[in-house]
Motif scaffolding. Structure first.
Motif, mmCIF file in Angstrom:
data_model
loop_
_atom_site.group_PDB
_atom_site.id
_atom_site.type_symbol
_atom_site.label_atom_id
_atom_site.label_comp_id
_atom_site.label_asym_id
_atom_site.label_seq_id
_atom_site.Cartn_x
_atom_site.Cartn_y
_atom_site.Cartn_z
ATOM 1 N N ASN A 95 -4.102 18.134 -8.550
ATOM 2 C CA ASN A 95 -3.250 18.336 -7.387
ATOM 3 C C ASN A 95 -2.396 17.084 -7.177
ATOM 4 O OD1 ASN A 95 -2.025 19.107 -5.027
ATOM 5 N ND2 ASN A 95 -3.843 18.898 -3.761
ATOM 6 N N PRO A 96 -1.306 16.961 -7.941
ATOM 7 C CA PRO A 96 -0.477 15.751 -7.870
ATOM 8 C C PRO A 96 0.504 15.714 -6.698
ATOM 9 C CG PRO A 96 0.390 17.233 -9.522
ATOM 10 C CD PRO A 96 -0.865 17.875 -9.000
ATOM 11 N N THR A 97 0.464 16.697 -5.824
ATOM 12 C CA THR A 97 1.449 16.802 -4.750
ATOM 13 C C THR A 97 1.457 15.579 -3.835
ATOM 14 O OG1 THR A 97 1.211 19.193 -4.793
ATOM 15 C CG2 THR A 97 2.267 18.248 -2.852
ATOM 16 N N GLY A 98 0.286 15.080 -3.455
ATOM 17 C CA GLY A 98 0.225 13.922 -2.557
ATOM 18 C C GLY A 98 0.879 12.698 -3.162
ATOM 19 N N MET A 111 0.834 -1.180 0.000
ATOM 20 C CA MET A 111 0.000 0.000 0.000
ATOM 21 C C MET A 111 0.876 1.239 0.000
ATOM 22 S SD MET A 111 -3.349 -0.626 0.514
ATOM 23 C CE MET A 111 -4.524 -0.803 1.779
ATOM 24 N N CYS A 112 0.360 2.273 -0.556
ATOM 25 C CA CYS A 112 1.123 3.500 -0.692
ATOM 26 C C CYS A 112 1.506 4.166 0.634
ATOM 27 C CB CYS A 112 0.340 4.478 -1.560
ATOM 28 S SG CYS A 112 0.966 6.138 -1.536
ATOM 29 N N TYR A 126 -3.708 3.423 -5.246
ATOM 30 C CA TYR A 126 -5.150 3.551 -5.450
ATOM 31 C C TYR A 126 -5.860 3.002 -4.229
ATOM 32 C CZ TYR A 126 -4.851 -1.393 -6.807
ATOM 33 O OH TYR A 126 -4.612 -2.744 -6.826
ATOM 34 N N ASN A 127 -7.192 3.270 -4.152
ATOM 35 C CA ASN A 127 -8.000 2.869 -2.989
ATOM 36 C C ASN A 127 -7.448 3.449 -1.690
ATOM 37 O OD1 ASN A 127 -9.853 1.416 -4.449
ATOM 38 N ND2 ASN A 127 -8.998 -0.577 -3.954
ATOM 39 N N GLN A 128 -6.861 4.612 -1.763
ATOM 40 C CA GLN A 128 -6.260 5.218 -0.581
ATOM 41 C C GLN A 128 -7.109 6.385 -0.095
ATOM 42 O OE1 GLN A 128 -3.565 3.695 0.699
ATOM 43 N NE2 GLN A 128 -3.765 2.285 -1.002
ATOM 44 N N VAL A 129 -7.256 6.503 1.213
ATOM 45 C CA VAL A 129 -8.013 7.615 1.769
ATOM 46 C C VAL A 129 -7.133 8.853 1.923
ATOM 47 C CG1 VAL A 129 -9.702 6.185 2.942
ATOM 48 C CG2 VAL A 129 -7.601 6.793 4.111
ATOM 49 N N ASN A 156 -3.484 8.579 -4.151
ATOM 50 C CA ASN A 156 -4.079 8.516 -5.484
ATOM 51 C C ASN A 156 -3.566 9.686 -6.315
ATOM 52 O OD1 ASN A 156 -5.585 6.426 -4.451
ATOM 53 N ND2 ASN A 156 -7.539 7.483 -4.545
ATOM 54 N N TYR A 157 -3.295 9.440 -7.591
ATOM 55 C CA TYR A 157 -2.856 10.521 -8.467
ATOM 56 C C TYR A 157 -4.049 11.385 -8.848
ATOM 57 C CZ TYR A 157 -0.602 13.161 -12.110
ATOM 58 O OH TYR A 157 -0.095 14.198 -12.854
ATOM 59 N N ASP A 158 -3.913 12.685 -8.664
ATOM 60 C CA ASP A 158 -4.935 13.661 -9.034
ATOM 61 C C ASP A 158 -4.252 14.699 -9.907
ATOM 62 O OD1 ASP A 158 -6.755 15.750 -9.243
ATOM 63 O OD2 ASP A 158 -7.226 15.799 -7.103
#
Length: 120
Positions: A38-41, A1-2, A26-29, A33-35
């Motif tokens: 806002n790809p910072t996370g 998991m990430c 993916y499936n991460q709260v 997840n790539y957005d």
């Protein structure tokens, strides 16, 4: 998991016995997840994995769902993957490739793997 869990994985990864590490982005709260807005996370999580001192010999794979139906979040459209996410992760010599969940959805929903194959 990430979510980076060095207290759980440090012992195993530091053995140097793993050539490949497949990380579920993916499936991460949290922000794994790539957005594209806002790809910072995602970028922060990726950098944490590849700069970890005990993950020095591993090839790191970006785990993604093969379709929107394959997960509860984190699907990245093929063109976003090719044009935004891959150019970032490929900067690292630790980048190993893309892992997809799962083949059933890849086949039944639209051959996501075929669309990204030449880019990974």
């Amino acid at each position: 998991m990430c979510p980076f869990q060095n207290n759980i994985l440090q012992g195993a990864l530091s053995t140097g016995l793993f050539d490949y590490v497949w990380i579920q982005f993916y499936n991460q709260v949290n922000n794994c997840n790539y957005d594209s807005n806002n790809p910072t996370g995602f970028k922060t999580s990726w950098n944490q994995w590849i700069t970890s001192p005990y993950a020095k010999n591993q090839n790191v794979f970006v785990g993604l769902p093969a379709s929107r139906n394959a997960s509860n979040g984190g699907f990245v459209p093929s063109q976003v993957l090719i044009n935004q996410l891959l150019p970032f992760v490929k900067q690292s010599d630790k980048y190993g490739g893309v892992m997809l969940w799962n083949r059933y959805y890849d086949i039944t929903i639209g051959q996501y793997s075929s669309r990204i194959r030449g880019s990974v």
